[in-house]
Design a protein around this motif. Structure first.
Motif, mmCIF file in Angstrom:
data_model
loop_
_atom_site.group_PDB
_atom_site.id
_atom_site.type_symbol
_atom_site.label_atom_id
_atom_site.label_comp_id
_atom_site.label_asym_id
_atom_site.label_seq_id
_atom_site.Cartn_x
_atom_site.Cartn_y
_atom_site.Cartn_z
ATOM 1 N N ALA A 72 48.053 60.030 61.255
ATOM 2 C CA ALA A 72 48.120 58.732 60.578
ATOM 3 C C ALA A 72 49.111 58.745 59.424
ATOM 4 O O ALA A 72 49.621 57.696 59.034
ATOM 5 N N ARG A 73 49.425 59.915 58.916
ATOM 6 C CA ARG A 73 50.391 60.031 57.819
ATOM 7 C C ARG A 73 51.833 60.145 58.308
ATOM 8 O O ARG A 73 52.745 60.278 57.520
ATOM 9 N N THR A 74 52.037 60.100 59.627
ATOM 10 C CA THR A 74 53.396 60.236 60.160
ATOM 11 C C THR A 74 54.134 58.917 60.214
ATOM 12 O O THR A 74 55.358 58.894 60.169
ATOM 13 N N ASN A 75 53.405 57.804 60.336
ATOM 14 C CA ASN A 75 54.062 56.537 60.620
ATOM 15 C C ASN A 75 53.049 55.415 60.410
ATOM 16 O O ASN A 75 51.887 55.549 60.783
ATOM 17 N N VAL A 76 53.509 54.298 59.878
ATOM 18 C CA VAL A 76 52.607 53.172 59.622
ATOM 19 C C VAL A 76 52.045 52.600 60.924
ATOM 20 O O VAL A 76 50.898 52.145 60.967
ATOM 21 N N LEU A 77 52.800 52.638 61.998
ATOM 22 C CA LEU A 77 52.293 52.142 63.278
ATOM 23 C C LEU A 77 51.196 53.042 63.836
ATOM 24 O O LEU A 77 50.215 52.561 64.414
#
Length: 118
Positions: A72-77
């Motif tokens: 979840a911390r890799t990308n807002v999508l």
């Protein structure tokens, strides 16, 4: 506020690869089992060697919840996708089942992707 710490099994090439991917694309710092500080180790559950963990300033996530937290911390999508999944009844059980299924086959996954050290 410190960066969240992804705690992983550094005796596992697949686990080390996962930690490297999490560190590269997510806002986490990898911490190997062998590098845990006494304070970090004290925050982990009793069976801490059985799964990956995510340590934030306030919380400790283990297993599938830890991997979800890293992803979840890799990308807002990706974060939005996990938010939607969490609205589904039974998602937490499915997430943990998938984590354990994958973890129980990490030697197989290590033959596909592996990393010796970070």
């Amino acid at each position: 506020m410190a960066r969240p710490r992804m705690v992983y099994d550094d005796d596992c090439g697949f686990c080390t690869w996962c930690a490297a991917v999490g560190a590269r694309f997510g806002d986490v710092a990898p911490v190997a089992f062998s590098e845990l500080s006494p304070d970090q180790r004290a925050r982990l559950p009793e069976n801490w060697r059985d799964s990956a963990h995510l340590l934030t300033d306030k919380d400790v996530y283990s297993g599938g919840a830890a991997i979800q937290g890293v992803l979840a911390r890799t990308n807002v999508l990706v974060a939005a996708l996990f938010w939607l999944l969490e609205q589904l009844p039974g998602y937490d059980r499915l997430r943990e089942w998938l984590y354990r299924w994958t973890a129980n086959r990490r030697e197989l996954w290590g033959q596909i992707v592996s990393r010796g050290e970070l």
